[in-house]
Every structure is written in C-alpha cells, then in structure tokens.
Design an enzyme around this catalytic site. Structure first.
Site, PDB file in Angstrom:
ATOM      1  N   THR A   1     -13.119   3.588  15.208  1.00 57.07           N
ATOM      2  CA  THR A   1     -14.306   3.385  16.044  1.00 57.07           C
ATOM      3  C   THR A   1     -13.950   2.331  17.087  1.00 57.07           C
ATOM      4  O   THR A   1     -13.701   1.173  16.746  1.00 57.07           O
ATOM      5  CB  THR A   1     -15.488   2.907  15.175  1.00 57.07           C
ATOM      6  OG1 THR A   1     -15.713   3.883  14.159  1.00 57.07           O
ATOM      7  CG2 THR A   1     -16.748   2.716  16.005  1.00 57.07           C
TER       8      THR A   1
ATOM      9  N   LYS B   1       0.837  -1.211   0.000  1.00 55.65           N
ATOM     10  CA  LYS B   1       0.000   0.000   0.000  1.00 55.65           C
ATOM     11  C   LYS B   1       0.862   1.247   0.000  1.00 55.65           C
ATOM     12  O   LYS B   1       0.630   2.197  -0.736  1.00 55.65           O
ATOM     13  CB  LYS B   1      -0.873   0.026   1.267  1.00 55.65           C
ATOM     14  CG  LYS B   1      -2.265  -0.473   1.071  1.00 55.65           C
ATOM     15  CD  LYS B   1      -3.110  -0.128   2.302  1.00 55.65           C
ATOM     16  CE  LYS B   1      -4.470  -0.765   2.194  1.00 55.65           C
ATOM     17  NZ  LYS B   1      -5.343  -0.457   3.303  1.00 55.65           N
TER      18      LYS B   1
ATOM     19  N   ARG C   1     -16.835  -5.202   2.027  1.00 57.55           N
ATOM     20  CA  ARG C   1     -16.982  -5.746   3.385  1.00 57.55           C
ATOM     21  C   ARG C   1     -18.463  -5.831   3.769  1.00 57.55           C
ATOM     22  O   ARG C   1     -19.187  -4.856   3.674  1.00 57.55           O
ATOM     23  CB  ARG C   1     -16.209  -4.872   4.386  1.00 57.55           C
ATOM     24  CG  ARG C   1     -14.705  -5.078   4.284  1.00 57.55           C
ATOM     25  CD  ARG C   1     -13.937  -4.189   5.240  1.00 57.55           C
ATOM     26  NE  ARG C   1     -13.854  -2.813   4.789  1.00 57.55           N
ATOM     27  CZ  ARG C   1     -13.166  -1.861   5.431  1.00 57.55           C
ATOM     28  NH1 ARG C   1     -12.532  -2.150   6.551  1.00 57.55           N
ATOM     29  NH2 ARG C   1     -13.131  -0.632   4.964  1.00 57.55           N
TER      30      ARG C   1
ATOM     31  N   GLY D   1     -25.306  -2.779   4.579  1.00 53.35           N
ATOM     32  CA  GLY D   1     -24.084  -3.565   4.694  1.00 53.35           C
ATOM     33  C   GLY D   1     -22.918  -2.632   4.896  1.00 53.35           C
ATOM     34  O   GLY D   1     -23.082  -1.527   5.397  1.00 53.35           O
TER      35      GLY D   1
ATOM     36  N   GLN E   1     -34.561   4.784   2.309  1.00 52.71           N
ATOM     37  CA  GLN E   1     -34.642   4.028   1.066  1.00 52.71           C
ATOM     38  C   GLN E   1     -34.722   2.553   1.389  1.00 52.71           C
ATOM     39  O   GLN E   1     -33.746   1.964   1.886  1.00 52.71           O
ATOM     40  CB  GLN E   1     -33.381   4.263   0.242  1.00 52.71           C
ATOM     41  CG  GLN E   1     -33.574   5.239  -0.897  1.00 52.71           C
ATOM     42  CD  GLN E   1     -32.217   5.512  -1.514  1.00 52.71           C
ATOM     43  OE1 GLN E   1     -31.550   6.470  -1.123  1.00 52.71           O
ATOM     44  NE2 GLN E   1     -31.808   4.654  -2.427  1.00 52.71           N
TER      45      GLN E   1
ATOM     46  N   CYS F   1     -19.182  -0.660   8.396  1.00 45.07           N
ATOM     47  CA  CYS F   1     -19.492   0.041   9.656  1.00 45.07           C
ATOM     48  C   CYS F   1     -20.796  -0.385  10.315  1.00 45.07           C
ATOM     49  O   CYS F   1     -20.782  -0.814  11.461  1.00 45.07           O
ATOM     50  CB  CYS F   1     -19.503   1.543   9.409  1.00 45.07           C
ATOM     51  SG  CYS F   1     -17.864   2.188   9.115  1.00 45.07           S
TER      52      CYS F   1
ATOM     53  N   PHE G   1     -32.110   8.334   4.648  1.00 44.85           N
ATOM     54  CA  PHE G   1     -32.009   6.956   5.147  1.00 44.85           C
ATOM     55  C   PHE G   1     -33.371   6.281   5.281  1.00 44.85           C
ATOM     56  O   PHE G   1     -33.635   5.553   6.222  1.00 44.85           O
ATOM     57  CB  PHE G   1     -31.196   6.903   6.453  1.00 44.85           C
ATOM     58  CG  PHE G   1     -29.724   6.888   6.142  1.00 44.85           C
ATOM     59  CD1 PHE G   1     -29.132   7.980   5.550  1.00 44.85           C
ATOM     60  CD2 PHE G   1     -28.947   5.767   6.376  1.00 44.85           C
ATOM     61  CE1 PHE G   1     -27.787   7.972   5.175  1.00 44.85           C
ATOM     62  CE2 PHE G   1     -27.601   5.739   6.022  1.00 44.85           C
ATOM     63  CZ  PHE G   1     -27.028   6.853   5.417  1.00 44.85           C
TER      64      PHE G   1
END
Ligand code: NAD
Ligand code: UDX
EC number: 1.1.1.22
Length: 461
Positions: free
Chosen positions: A122, A35, A358, A288, A282, A291, A280
């Site tokens: 987090t 990376k 993810r 998914g 929909q 987070c 939010f």
C-alpha cells in the site's frame, strides 16, 4: 508464469504461496535471513489459517522457492511483486523506504526481457511514477558500475530494459488471507500499459474464473483496470471507509449506552438496509492492526499535503482513539479505583486468527491500566501457542484462561477468538476476586456469563 515476490510478510507470503498453488512458478525473496531459513524448511513465519498447507503443497510441487537473493528473483520473474512493509512514520505519513530500496535493487538487477513491476504494497498516491523513476535510477547506477569496471557503454534510454509499473492493491484480511486471495470481491489493476494489464489478467485468470473459489458457480471476479493513481486511491478509500463505518457504529454504541438501547440490535436493524449492509458494524473497543490506523493516517496526510483538511477521517480516528479506552471507563464505573486491582485481558492480538500485534488496542489498554496503577495479566491463544511475546511490557502473559482468571478483579475480552465462547466461565468466576466481565467485542453470551456469576458489561448494550 514466472513470478518473483519481494517481501514475504502477511501479504507477500500469502500472495506468493497462493500464486504457486495455482501453478505459477514463484520465487519469494526476503532480506530477513531467519525468515527465509524458516520458510525454506517449510515453516510459515506467520500464523495464518491454511497457509502452511498451501506452502508445503507448492514447495513439494516445485512451484514455490525462497531466497535472500533478489538478483536471482528478478532474473526469474516476468512479474515482480513489491510486497514490503510501508509502516507509519511518527507524522502519520507512510514510510516508503523499503519500497524504495526494493525498486532500486530491481533496477540494479533488471536485465533481459520485458518485466511487469507490481506495487502490491500500500503506497501513497503517486507512487507508480515514483517507483518507475527509482527503478530507472537503479538501472543507471548499475550501468555506471559496469562502465567503471570497464564493462561496457554508458546507458542510453534505448538500452534500458523494458518494464512497466502496475498498481495492484491488496485487500486481504489477516486471519482469512488465503480465503480472501482465492475469493476476492474484485481485482484492481492500475496502469497505462495494456500489455502489463493483460499479463496481470493472465496471472490471475484461475482466480478470476473462480477455479479455486469456495463457490465455483459465482460469476467471474470483477477486474477494474484503471489508472495508477485511482488504483492507489481505491486502496486507501476502501480502508478509510471501513474504518469510518466501525467508528460510526462505535459512536452509536456510546449513545446506546447512555439511552439504554442495544447496539447489536441497532446494527442488525440498520444492516438489513441493503444500502448500508450488515458487515463492519460490530461495535467494540475499536479498530487496530497494521492497515486501518496507518492507512487512514496516511490518507489524512496526503490530503494535508494537497491543501485539503479532512474532517470526517480525522473524526473517525479520534472516535477510535477514545474507543480503545472505553474498557477502562467501564472498569472504573464498576470497580471505581483501579490502583492495586488486577485486570485480566482475554486476547491480545488486534483480531482473531492472527499473531499480529501491530497497533492492537490491547497495547493501549495495557499502557493505560498500568498508568492507573492496575496490574495487568493476559491470555491469548496464539501467544500461548507460539510462546511469542512481541516484546510486551507491563503485562504478565498467562498460559491458560484459568490461570488468567485466578485473582483477577475483572476480565476484559479484547479479541474475539472463537475459543473464548466456550471457556469454563463457572470455574473462572470462582477463581476471581471479583467476577466482572467487560465484553469489549459484545462477543460472549451475556445470559450464560450472568448465570456463571459474572457482572457482565458490554459495549453499547
Ligand atoms: P510485513 O511487515 O509483514 O512484511 C514485509 C516483509 O518485507 C518482511 O518480511 C521484511 O523482512 C521484508 N522486507 C523489507 N525490506 C526488504 C527488502 N529490501 N528486500 C526484501 N524483503 C524486504 O508487511 P505486510 O503486513 O505483509 O504488508 C506489506 C504491504 O502490504 C504493506 O504496504 C501493507 O500496507 C500492505 N497490506 C497489508 C495487509 C495486511 O493485512 N497485512 C493487507 C493489505 C495490504
Ligand atoms: C483490513 C481490511 O479489512 C483489508 O481489506 C485490508 O487489506 C487490510 O486491512 P485486517 O486489518 O486484517 O484487514 O482486519 P479487519 O477484519 O478489517 O479488522 C480490522 C480491525 O477492525 C480489527 O481490529 C477488528 O477487530 C476491527 N473491527 C472489524 C471492528 O471493530 N468491528 C467490525 O465490525 C469489523
């Protein structure tokens, strides 16, 4: 200011590049050599709109550097961000081993002047004090090594380098991460040291004052300075609330399906109530990403640890698990037997404008359809573009939408990529054995699809 960001994934790289763009001198550290090599060559290892341009500009201006040398990064920064991953463990709790490794390493390299160590990852509630403890351990271990090598005296509390830990949770969304960084709804700073909080406010001042915002006339970004535990809880509560809001509308959608109402109209109708808000809402095949699933599970786990059995959060998760397979139910209603059928997925990523797979609903769909004996093909613009495969199994990844449609008994729109609005659906229908479209995001023009010959099925409409 001199900044070091440790961990250059979606959060670390965006944070580092944006802080460099506004004039801070940022060193980004990652332990993944590949990376770092890529980033040193000016390439972003992730797909995030606008990020490459910001990176290139800052690198040319000499404000953004990349390294694997954490010691050099720690020595450089007066503000040290921890932005490594905190993935979920099988139990649902958060795996904090990367944060621990970095905190220990910071301690081992801490020297010289006062530093602010910022938890950007987090992290479970209570991690502020825990990170402080690990950093102190790191300092002591280093001192022991120095003493062992005849290098000096044993550390006393007075000789410990000065530092404070601040919680500064990140609220950016993938796909609009650069925009969100320059246009945040709020900045949350948790900590008890007024010196550390003041330094963080200075760091973010150009953003707080909207110098890089799309709408510069807006009032300054609200800054909430609070205690560490509340700051940590704000992050979990925000994600849990948004995930629950989506599960709520998905539950309403499932009722709409049964009673013949249209959830898109219902969402519009309730969203116009300013107490509810239109975001939010929909309905679709569920939430998914890296987070929501992990943070809701971690919060449930934390509550459990403290003797509180959550009901609402567990229900939000269970609605979401069922919702992820709603497309299979709908396919069965239309095609009946799925064994021997070919299903094409439009989109694989958990949302558009990201290459992140993810906890993507597509993964559950692929697995379940395979289990039922269906052949699964997929087309995703980012997967086609980058050639990445994310180790996907049980799915044939096609390079364009028409090859995907060829020979399919049904298509499922999984990800609401904008380009899916403008595909040649007439052509695609003609290539399919059975032109069925399960619109898992209620994203397509139903009438246009029907005119193209598709049997169209939405979610809750
Ligand atoms: P990520 O997996 O994309 O990146 C983490 C990076 O840390 C990787 O590049 C990895 O190589 C590096 N790393 C791991 N251990 C290291 C070490 N010891 N030293 C140096 N580098 C190391 O993760 P992400 O998605 O950017 O998430 C980071 C944190 O931010 C998580 O806690 C996540 O919950 C939180 N968060 C993520 C998002 C998001 O949209 N992805 C949004 C808000 C908050
Ligand atoms: C989320 C939070 O929004 C962000 O604040 C936090 O920092 C990280 O987690 P992200 O996961 O990048 O961001 O994407 P988001 O746009 O929130 O979408 C999450 C999931 O919910 C996606 O799978 C998306 O398709 C789904 N979603 C979102 C819906 O199903 N319906 C909606 O109305 C909104």
């Amino acid at each position: 200011m001199r900044v070091c960001v440790i961990g250059t994934g979606y959060v670390g790289l965006v944070t580092g590049a944006c802080l460099a763009h506004i004039g801070h001198h940022v060193i980004c550290v990652d332990n993944n050599e590949e990376k770092v090599k890529l980033m040193k060559a000016g390439q972003s290892p992730i797909f995030e709109p606008g990020l490459s341009e910001i990176m290139t500009g800052a690198m040319q201006a000499g404000t953004l550097e990349f390294t694997t040398d954490i010691g050099g990064g720690v020595a450089h920064g007066e503000i040290l961000f921890i932005a490594v991953g905190t993935p979920p463990l099988p139990t649902g709790e958060s795996d904090t081993r990367y944060v621990e490794a970095v905190a220990r390493s910071i301690g081992a390299h801490l020297d010289g002047g006062y530093k602010v160590i910022v938890n950007k990852s987090t992290v479970p509630i209570g991690s502020g004090d825990w990170v402080r403890m690990i950093v102190l351990d790191g300092i002591v271990e280093r001192q022991k090594v120095l003493v062992g090598a005849g290098g000096g005296e044993v550390t006393t509390l007075e000789s410990v380098p000065a530092f404070d830990v601040v919680s500064n949770p990140e609220f950016l969304r993938e796909g609009c991460a650069v925009y969100d960084t320059f246009n945040p709804d709020r900045i949350v700073l948790g900590g008890s040291s007024s010196k550390a909080i003041a330094m963080m406010q200075e760091l973010y001042a150009p953003i707080i004052e909207r110098q890089y915002a799309e709408d510069k006339s807006l009032p300054p970004v609200p800054v909430l300075a609070t205690d560490i535990s509340s700051a940590e809880m704000i992050k979990y509560a925000a994600n849990a609330f948004l995930a629950t809001k989506i599960s709520f509308i998905n539950e309403v959608a499932n009722i709409c399906d049964r009673v013949g109402a249209d959830v898109t109209q219902v969402a519009k109708g309730i969203g116009l109530d300013s107490r509810i808000g239109n975001k939010f809402l929909q309905a679709g095949i569920g939430w998914g990403g890296s987070c929501f699933p992990k943070d809701v599970s971690a919060l449930i786990h934390t509550a459990d640890d403290y003797g509180y059995d959550t009901h609402l959060l567990k229900a939000a998760v269970s609605v979401n698990q069922r919702q992820r397979l709603i497309a299979v139910e709908k396919l069965q209603q239309v095609l009946k037997i799925l064994k021997g059928k070919t299903v094409g997925l439009l989109g694989l990523t958990f949302k558009p404008d990201t290459d992140d797979m993810r906890d993507a609903p597509a993964l559950n769909l692929i697995e379940h359809l395979n289990r039922l004996g269906a052949k699964v093909k997929a087309y995703d613009p980012i997967v086609a573009q980058s050639g990445m495969r994310h180790g996907l199994t049980g799915v044939l990844v096609e390079t364009d939408p028409e090859r995907l449609a060829d020979g399919c008994d049904a298509l499922v729109l999984v990800t609401d990529w904008q380009q899916f609005r403008n595909l040649d659906y007439n052509k695609m229908a003609s290539l399919m054995t059975n032109p069925v479209m399960i619109d898992g995001r209620n994203y397509l023009d139903r009438e246009a699809l029907q005119q193209a010959g598709f049997y169209y099925v939405g979610v809750g409409r």
